[in-house]
Motif scaffolding. Structure first.
Motif: not given
Length: 264
Positions: A58-60, A127-130, A132-138
């Motif tokens: 969800v973040a870093a 962000w160009q996801g590979r 990791l698309a991005g936050c997996e829960l929002v």
């Protein structure tokens, strides 16, 4: 709740990270607030820590860099806007009056990113996801719910984001007397907004986390070494401003219903 497993459309706030001077203290603080667990990773740009909610990323958190503080020396959660071609969008940002602060680079196998600024000086990343698309829960407690840009001169920012990301600009009848413009993708989905505030010291993308109980979260933040403003009822829920032990500002909100705005 929204679970995300594919790359978001262009311009959608899709990932957040934060540079911190003391990683262990930061992990303890955000665990106390949100119950996050952690996964350590490394990349050519250095080590970083993925924040997990029920096993979903969800973040870093990462070591602080000179690029993290804004012109006023303040720290904010750093939002990443989605793109399917980081290099191409970075070039478009320059053509449209923005600046590339850190050129496109790969982050391990997770994706490709660049740090940029709009014409008003507000910093964000692409962000160009590979993997990791991005936050997996929002849009659920302890996860990202929205991002808004606050700036003293919103006109250039509105033109910039409409040009680069093809956003439409719509007023907000729920906030009469406030200079607020919704940003919407071409498909009509609201990704956030731009708030014109002549008193703002600088332009900044602000991050809001959803929480189950704003008042309880405020107490947790203070007990964990942060500070908090007094919770207030707003048109979209009960909100409070939080500052972590390193001076990073963000907001939390308890919404009256699960239907929300932000990344899909």
């Amino acid at each position: 709740m929204s679970k995300v497993s594919t790359n978001q459309p262009l311009g959608t706030p899709t990932w957040i990270d934060l540079g911190v001077p003391d990683l262990d203290r930061a992990k303890a603080f955000y665990r106390a607030l949100f119950g996050w667990e952690y996964e350590e990773r490394s990349a050519a740009t250095g080590p970083f820590t993925l924040c997990l909610l029920r096993g979903q990323r969800v973040a870093a958190l990462r070591p602080v860099t000179a690029a993290d503080a804004d012109a006023e020396g303040e720290s904010w959660w750093h939002v990443h806007l989605a793109t399917d071609d980081c290099d191409r969008t970075a070039k478009q940002i320059v053509v449209s009056g923005g600046t590339v602060l850190v050129p496109p680079a790969d982050v391990a196998d997770l994706g490709r990113t660049a740090v940029v600024a709009d014409p008003t000086g507000a910093r964000f990343s692409l962000w160009q996801g590979r993997t990791l698309a991005g936050c997996e829960l929002v849009n659920e407690p302890c996860a990202l719910v929205r991002n808004d840009l606050a700036c003293p001169d919103p006109g250039p920012a509105r033109r910039f984001y409409a040009t680069v990301f093809d956003f439409t600009l719509d007023g907000n009848d729920d906030l009469p007397g406030f200079d607020f413009t919704f940003l919407r993708r071409p498909d009509g989905h609201e990704i956030g907004g731009i708030f014109g505030d002549p008193a703002a010291p600088a332009s900044r993308w602000q991050t809001v986390f959803e929480v189950a109980d704003t008042d309880e979260l405020v107490a947790l933040a203070v007990a964990a070494g942060g500070t908090a403003g007094t919770p207030e009822d707003a048109p979209y829920g009960r909100m409070a401003a939080i500052t972590d032990p390193f001076g990073t500002s963000f907001s939390v909100i308890t919404r009256p219903s699960p239907a929300g705005q932000g990344p899909e």
